[in-house]
Design an enzyme around this catalytic site. Structure first.
Site, PDB file in Angstrom:
ATOM      1  N   ASP A  78      31.728  44.355  40.994  1.00 21.83           N
ATOM      2  CA  ASP A  78      32.402  43.169  41.518  1.00 21.83           C
ATOM      3  C   ASP A  78      33.821  43.140  40.920  1.00 21.83           C
ATOM      4  OD1 ASP A  78      32.853  40.475  42.500  1.00 21.83           O
ATOM      5  OD2 ASP A  78      32.450  39.796  40.446  1.00 21.83           O
ATOM      6  N   ASP A 129      36.430  39.908  41.068  1.00 19.75           N
ATOM      7  CA  ASP A 129      36.848  38.629  40.485  1.00 19.75           C
ATOM      8  C   ASP A 129      35.838  38.143  39.462  1.00 19.75           C
ATOM      9  OD1 ASP A 129      39.285  38.078  42.060  1.00 19.75           O
ATOM     10  OD2 ASP A 129      37.878  38.187  43.726  1.00 19.75           O
TER      11      ASP A 129
END
Ligand code: XBP
Ligand code: MG
Length: 249
Positions: A7, A9
């Site tokens: 991932d 953010d």
């Protein structure tokens, strides 16, 4: 374990508090809007994945937002484009470092021949800005797949982005391990059948992260993980990820 699905953010960097949120506020100011998102309000808004979707959600509760759906959507698109340009500028100013432990684990995975992919609901331009800044212009060569908002428009917690990454890697879910920071990210990976290790980020410091194999404060440290890691010094290693991944059944 043949692949790591990263991932962006919150996991690679604290992009939300110091990057996207600040950039949204600059976009409001640029269009002469009085709206400002403080950290507490932004924390609430993060339950909505996607910057444009977040804007529309916020406008739905504002008396001073345009009443017509078309005008709200046009305004959200305009604000989002300005926000992404401001975000890139903030990143280029060196204000958003990668989280400690991330570069080391990426390097270890690369050396071990583990495939790596980016799996995010953020826009491609934001991924490009962040990773080119920290990993260099040829950052994409280190990733066998890069799935962004444009590739998987149905956002986390839907499993679409993780599924697409697996498809591009040519791997089945049990061969991968996802790294996430948020309840939506963990839920998305789990819904795709992928095991998850979670590193807590600023906005999800206390949220339950059900379904994660392991939850900890960051990849740079061995203290504070559940389940606990042995040893006091150094960060989380590929061997730790493999051991957790083995426990997924
Ligand atoms: C990230 C997001 C994104 C970012 C902003 O979630 O939800 O919307 O906040 O980026 P995740 P955009 O970490 O689960 O991928 O403005 O490009 O949407
Ligand atoms: Mg995240």
């Amino acid at each position: 374990m043949r692949a790591l699905l990263w991932d962006v953010d919150g996991t690679l960097a604290e992009t939300e508090r110091d990057g996207h949120r600040v950039a949204f506020n600059e976009a409001f100011a640029a269009l002469g809007l009085p709206w400002r998102w403080d950290e507490a309000h932004y924390g609430e808004l993060l339950r909505v994945a996607g910057g444009r979707e977040r804007l529309l959600h916020d406008m739905a509760g504002r008396a001073d937002a345009p009443p017509e759906r078309e005008r709200r959507e046009a305004l959200a698109a305009e604000l989002h484009a300005i926000k992404n340009r401001r975000y890139a500028a903030i990143v280029a100013e060196g204000r958003i470092p990668l989280r400690d432990g991330v570069p080391a684990l990426m390097a270890e995975a690369r050396a071990a021949g583990i495939a790596q992919a980016i799996v995010t609901t953020t826009s491609r331009a934001n991924v490009e800005a962040l990773l080119a800044e920290h990993l260099g212009a040829r950052w994409a060569e280190d990733f066998a797949a890069c799935v962004c908002a444009e590739d998987a428009p149905v956002k986390k917690p839907a499993p679409d982005a993780h599924r697409l990454a697996l498809q591009r890697l040519g791997l089945a879910p049990p061969a991968a391990l996802a790294l996430e920071d948020s309840p939506a990210g963990v839920a998305a990976a789990r819904a795709a059948g992928v095991a998850v290790v979670a590193t807590r980020s600023a906005f999800f410091a206390n949220d339950p992260l059900p379904g994660a194999l392991a939850v900890g404060p960051g990849l740079h440290m061995r203290q504070g993980w559940a389940p606990a890691l042995d040893g006091a010094t150094g960060g989380v290693t590929l061997a730790d990820l493999r051991a957790w991944h083995e426990r997924r059944r």
